[in-house]
Structures are given as C-alpha cells and as structure tokens.
Design a protein around this motif. Structure first.
Motif, PDB file in Angstrom:
ATOM      1  N   THR A   1       0.834  -1.202   0.000  1.00 23.77           N
ATOM      2  CA  THR A   1       0.000   0.000   0.000  1.00 23.77           C
ATOM      3  C   THR A   1       0.868   1.250   0.000  1.00 23.77           C
ATOM      4  O   THR A   1       0.586   2.226  -0.709  1.00 23.77           O
TER       5      THR A   1
ATOM      6  N   SER B   1       2.281   1.803  -3.405  1.00 29.79           N
ATOM      7  CA  SER B   1       1.271   2.389  -4.293  1.00 29.79           C
ATOM      8  C   SER B   1       1.158   3.892  -4.088  1.00 29.79           C
ATOM      9  O   SER B   1       1.110   4.667  -5.046  1.00 29.79           O
TER      10      SER B   1
ATOM     11  N   ASP C   1      -3.217   0.472  -7.117  1.00 24.31           N
ATOM     12  CA  ASP C   1      -3.512   0.068  -5.746  1.00 24.31           C
ATOM     13  C   ASP C   1      -4.364  -1.189  -5.786  1.00 24.31           C
ATOM     14  O   ASP C   1      -5.553  -1.132  -6.120  1.00 24.31           O
TER      15      ASP C   1
ATOM     16  N   HIS D   1      -5.299  -5.206  -3.950  1.00 21.92           N
ATOM     17  CA  HIS D   1      -5.316  -6.028  -2.738  1.00 21.92           C
ATOM     18  C   HIS D   1      -5.294  -7.499  -3.157  1.00 21.92           C
ATOM     19  O   HIS D   1      -5.874  -7.876  -4.175  1.00 21.92           O
TER      20      HIS D   1
ATOM     21  N   ARG E   1      -8.841  -1.270  -5.792  1.00 23.47           N
ATOM     22  CA  ARG E   1      -9.346  -0.470  -4.683  1.00 23.47           C
ATOM     23  C   ARG E   1     -10.854  -0.272  -4.793  1.00 23.47           C
ATOM     24  O   ARG E   1     -11.563  -0.274  -3.776  1.00 23.47           O
ATOM     25  N   SER E   2     -11.356  -0.109  -6.011  1.00 26.75           N
ATOM     26  CA  SER E   2     -12.789   0.126  -6.201  1.00 26.75           C
ATOM     27  C   SER E   2     -13.590  -1.168  -6.207  1.00 26.75           C
ATOM     28  O   SER E   2     -14.802  -1.149  -6.412  1.00 26.75           O
TER      29      SER E   2
ATOM     30  N   GLY F   1      -5.296   4.730  -7.563  1.00 27.44           N
ATOM     31  CA  GLY F   1      -4.103   4.504  -6.766  1.00 27.44           C
ATOM     32  C   GLY F   1      -2.909   4.138  -7.619  1.00 27.44           C
ATOM     33  O   GLY F   1      -3.041   3.782  -8.800  1.00 27.44           O
TER      34      GLY F   1
END
Length: 439
Positions: free
Chosen positions: A36, A39, A173, A175, A189-190, A243
């Motif tokens: 994170t 990013s 960004d 995950h 992220r979205s 991101g």
C-alpha cells in the motif's frame, strides 16, 4: 526461510538428519502495508513531478514572467498612457504589454496540454508494465499450485510472485488474497476483480485541450480489460483504475490538468470581456468572432486584436462594435485629452468588487492554485516515502536475512568446532601416552 529438519532413525537408532521442505515465514499484514505504501509513493511521485513541471512555466517569484506579472504590466502601461494619451510610444507600449499577456497565457496553456500528452504516453507505458507484472504473477502462481500438489518447495516461487505483486502495487492500488492451494485473488481499490489470465490494453493518442474521457464515448482511448475467453467482450475499466502510478496518471489526465485549462480559459474570456465592455476589443481568439466566452482551448488561442495591432491609437479611441459595449468610439480629434476610455479601463476593467475579483487577483489565484498543489504533492511524497521506508525496514527485519544474527551463529559454530577439535586432540594425546606406557 527455514529448512525443515527431522531425525533420521534406523531401527530405533539415530543415524543422521533428514532434510525436508523449505518453509517460508512472512507477515502478510505487514507485507500488505508495504505494498500500500509503495502504491502511494508511486502516485505521489507522478503527481509531484508533473505539477512541478507545470509550476515551472510560471517562472520563479520576482522574475516577472507569470500571468499575474503580465496583467500587472498591462495595467501599468495604461497608467502611463493616461498621462499622455496621444503618445505613440505609450500606445505601442500598451499593445506590446497586451501581446505579452496573451503570449504568457498561450505558453501556459500549451505547457499544460504538452504535459497532458506526456501523461497519456506514461499511461500507455504503465499499462504495458502492468501487463508484464501480471503475466509474471500468472506464471509463478501456476508453478506454485503445481509444486504444492507435488509436495515440493514453493518458497522461491512465492518470493518471485511477491516481487511481481509489489511491481503491480507501484502501478495500481491492488489487494491480494492468497488461497491454501497457492492460487491468488486480486482486487482493485474500487472492488473490481482482476483475473490472472486477463490483460489490459490502451492506445496512444495526441490530445488537444478539448480532449476528454467519458465512459462509452470519449475522445481519449479507454483502458480495456480483456478476458482469456475470446467470446467475452473487453470491458472499459478506466474509471476503476485508482491509486498507484497509473491511477494518478489517469486522475491528472482526466481531472487535474483539464481543471487548470478550464481555469485559464475562464480567465481569458473574463479578461477579453472586461476590455470589450468598456469599448475596447483588445483581445480575440483569431476566429473573427465577437464576444469571447470560455470554451476548451480559448487560452491557447487568445491574441491581441489584429485591428488594434494595425492601429495602436485604438487603445485610446476604442474599437467599433466592441461586444457588450455601449460606448462610442472617439471621433476624429477626440474629446479633450481623450480621458474617457483609458479611465474606464483603469477604474473598471482592472478593478474588482465583492462579486468579481480583479484581473490581477484572478491571475494570482491561478498561479497560487498551481504552486499550492505542487507544494502539497511534494510534502506528501516526502511523508509517504518516509513511511514506506519504515514499513519496508520492519518487513525486512522480520522476513529478510539478518546478516548480523547469521554472522553471530557462524561464530558460535566456529567456536564450537574449535572446542570439539581440542577435545579430540586431547583425547588422541591421552591414548598415545597410554599406549606408550604399556609398551
């Protein structure tokens, strides 16, 4: 990493040590923090570099090259002209100052468009880099799944995949959710899902100040996500990319830089309108149109009215048919001292009020907007870099090789070996002495 060891027994007797698989210990939460932070540093690096470049077009404080400086110089030239309205030198000075203002606005607008095209090129490169990292994650994940199924080591493969995931984190960004069988799920992220077998695509393009992105209908090429299934149509994910370097580049291209251009276009229209309303059409956009209203690209086209360039005395007398003006042009010979137009320009055009800031205030606001944004990005980058260094160090301390610790263990091993060697040597000496005594 640790090599799993177990006792090798034969018929209940220990005969050595059996080596097993290499186990890997990683703090997943701390690793997620590192990614994170990577990013965020990637995003702020892009923003800081670009905004500093835009800010540089305004020069350095005090060198007189900013838009606010050009407006101030134009106002000063009218003040000098007011003392001698018929002076040809004074009239030419006003026309030259107006040309400087138009050229400064043009230069700034063109610089913004140039940087925006540079951003578009970086987006194309970032997508290619993202695809390369995604392909690496895909291949290593496939190898990890097969290795787990065959009960083989996966530590090195997981290191390779983590390195590719960290490269992806710098670009976007994302995950990650690791599965027990070695598979991995990637989410943006979205919330959009990124299948490992997918690929991104976009196209190069030359952008104008009027170019804009809109989902489904755009003058800017979108970023598409392609499935490995050829029957599934590619989807536009431009609005979901957030991101990292790529997300920030999209934000700069589609929001930040267009807002700068819009502010400059509005300033250009306001400046032209204020002069025109007093009976002097000092600026045009080169199209021969009358009143100028704000539109995308006006700031790159605004120029001194060719009629004023041809007849500098229009600075004193006014121009026929000035949009929004009810004031007459000075007749031949003019009123005593020709004070009217020049006074109106100084007292109205350059003046501001509660509902309408002055031209200088507008210009200063535009310059301050850029400087503040660039300064905020630079300070944010410094803080993000410091945090990234902190979490990366903590992660390295926990998961990396501690050279000092390993050296201490080697010294302990060396000392133990030397001690055992002395025991063997002493035992050998005793046996030798015993044998000699019995002879």
């Amino acid at each position: 990493k640790r090599l799993d060891l177990s006792t090798f027994d034969v018929s209940g007797t220990t005969n050595g040590v059996r080596t097993g698989l290499v186990s890997r210990s990683v703090d997943d939460a701390l690793q997620a923090s590192v990614w994170t932070a990577t990013s965020r540093v990637g995003a702020l690096t892009v923003r800081s570099q670009l905004l500093q470049a835009i800010n540089a077009t305004q020069g350095t404080p005090g060198d007189g090259t900013s838009i606010a400086d050009a407006v101030s110089a134009l106002q000063s030239s009218f003040t000098v002209l007011q003392a001698q309205p018929s002076g040809q030198t004074q009239q030419a000075s006003v026309v030259a100052a107006a040309g400087t203002l138009a050229a400064t606005v043009n230069r700034t607008a063109n610089a913004i468009t140039k940087e925006r095209n540079g951003v578009q090129g970086q987006i194309v490169s970032a997508v290619a880099t993202l695809n390369a990292a995604l392909s690496s994650v895909q291949s290593t994940t496939h190898d990890i799944i097969n290795a787990i199924g065959a009960n083989k080591d996966t530590a090195n493969l997981e290191d390779q995949r983590d390195a590719a995931l960290q490269r992806m984190s710098g670009i976007l960004d994302l995950h990650y959710d690791k599965q027990a069988n070695g598979d991995i799920t990637i989410l943006g992220r979205s919330g959009f899902s990124l299948p490992l077998d997918s690929q991104f695509s976009t196209e190069s393009s030359v952008l104008s100040s009027a170019s804009s992105y809109a989902a489904g209908s755009s003058s800017i090429p979108p970023i598409l996500l392609h499935s490995s299934n050829p029957s599934v149509a590619a989807s536009d994910v431009t609005g979901q990319m957030s991101g990292g370097q790529l997300g920030e580049l999209i934000q700069l291209r589609d929001s930040t830089l267009p807002s700068y251009t819009a502010s400059l276009d509005t300033f250009s229209a306001k400046t032209a309108g204020k002069f025109s309303s007093q009976g002097l059409q000092l600026f045009t956009d080169g199209t021969g149109a009358g009143a100028l209203s704000s539109y995308p690209g006006l700031s790159s086209q605004i120029e001194v009215n060719p009629a004023v360039l041809a007849t500098p005395s229009a600075i004193r007398d006014g121009t026929a048919g000035s949009p929004g003006s009810t004031f007459p042009v000075n007749p031949a010979g003019g009123p005593s001292g020709f004070p009217d137009l020049i006074a109106r320009v100084l007292n109205t055009t350059f003046a501001g009020g509660p509902a309408s800031p002055s031209l200088i205030a507008d210009a200063q606001s535009f310059v301050a907007q850029q400087s503040t944004a660039a300064g905020r990005a630079t300070s944010g980058l410094a803080g993000a870099t410091s945090y990234q260094t902190t979490v990366a160090t903590r992660f390295s301390d926990g998961s990396g090789v501690n050279v000092d610790h390993e050296m201490a263990l080697m010294i302990q091993l060396q000392n133990s070996y030397q001690a055992n060697a002395r025991v063997v040597q002493t035992t050998q000496t005793l046996f030798t002495a015993l044998l000699d005594a019995t002879r």
